[in-house]
Design an enzyme around this catalytic site. Structure first.
Site, PDB file in Angstrom:
ATOM      1  NE  ARG A 178      30.936  11.432  34.560  1.00  0.00           N
ATOM      2  CZ  ARG A 178      31.061  10.575  35.225  1.00  0.00           C
ATOM      3  NH1 ARG A 178      32.147  10.554  36.045  1.00  0.00           N
ATOM      4  NH2 ARG A 178      30.280   9.341  35.450  1.00  0.00           N
ATOM      5  CB  CYS A 230      31.022  11.046  42.828  1.00  0.00           C
ATOM      6  SG  CYS A 230      31.465   9.578  43.789  1.00  0.00           S
TER       7      CYS A 230
END
Length: 271
Positions: A178, A230
């Site tokens: 990611r 995050c």
């Protein structure tokens, strides 16, 4: 006890009521599950903090789990019956990011004596701590909050880091694919905040619970100021907590995180 975590084996059964207990169990795939678990069984006299109802302000547009404002957090602390100096223990299901999210909010609120129970609820139950399915009777408190604003940053603060106006290391807690922008299962744009390094928070799981990992030292040194983020601000909290457990001194959390950043600014892909 460490700075952040305490193991069930280091807690004394006959001292159970010397602590204020907070139950932070949650499931990102089923937002009702944590509360159902609490209603079914929890540590006796614990209060429940819901990730989305208590530890986020889902009415805001600053990422997927936006930061509550100070008034909301103060009200949460007070209706939970907290005192600034009391010993507080937080648990979730173990190896999850929810107890550390609650722990971080209490750090932000200036609470000094707060620990996360490393192994989670089931280990507490198996160790013989008294449980209940009754709602705790809580005496509300009135607090003077000593906010620790240096522990928190928003999108503008991160922009200053990206532009080099503030010298801090950005540390992305998401999975490496990611971070590189190879996949993006949730957010509209793939990639990472420009200049950020990567350390997947899942690497902090040992035997099903969170623990320090020396591989962190290979990514960020203890003498550099670090800002963690995050996807939505939730899974950055275990990385923040473990950094503090490992005696990193200057760490802050971008609670809006990547899902907030992409609403205004460009991203990078690759390493």
């Amino acid at each position: 006890m460490g700075n952040v975590f305490v193991s069930v084996k280091d807690l004394e059964l006959n001292n159970q009521y010397a602590y204020k207990w907070i139950d932070a169990r949650f499931n990102l795939q089923d937002s009702a599950e944590g509360h159902h678990l609490f209603e079914n069984s929890h540590i006796d006299q614990a209060v429940y903090w819901d990730l989305e109802k208590d530890l986020s302000d889902m009415n805001k547009a600053a990422g997927r789990h936006p930061m509550p404002d100070k008034e909301q957090l103060k009200a949460l602390f007070e209706r939970s019956g907290l005192q600034q100096q009391q010993n507080i223990l937080i648990y979730d299901q173990g190896g999850a990011p929810f107890a550390t999210r609650a722990w971080w909010m209490l750090q932000y609120g200036g609470f000094k004596n707060v620990k996360v129970v490393q192994e989670g609820y089931q280990a507490l139950e198996q160790a013989g701590f008294k449980t209940s399915n009754e709602k705790s009777k809580v005496k509300t408190t009135s607090l003077e909050i000593d906010w620790q604003d240096h522990l928190y940053t928003d999108r503008n603060g991160v922009k200053d880091i990206v532009e080099g106006k503030v010298k801090r290391t950005l540390l992305d807690a998401r999975a490496h694919n990611r971070y590189k922008g190879e996949i993006e299962p949730i957010d509209k744009v793939a990639g990472h905040i420009p200049g950020a390094l990567n350390y997947d928070w899942e690497q902090l799981k040992t035997k099903g619970y969170l623990a320090p990992n020396d591989s962190l030292l290979e990514v960020v040194s203890k003498d550099e100021p670090i800002t963690v983020y995050c996807g939505s601000g939730v899974t950055a909290s275990p990385l923040y907590a473990v950094l503090k457990e490992m005696d990193y001194q200057n760490v802050q959390l971008y609670t809006g995180s990547y899902s907030d950043w992409i609403t205004e600014y460009e991203v990078e892909k690759g390493e």
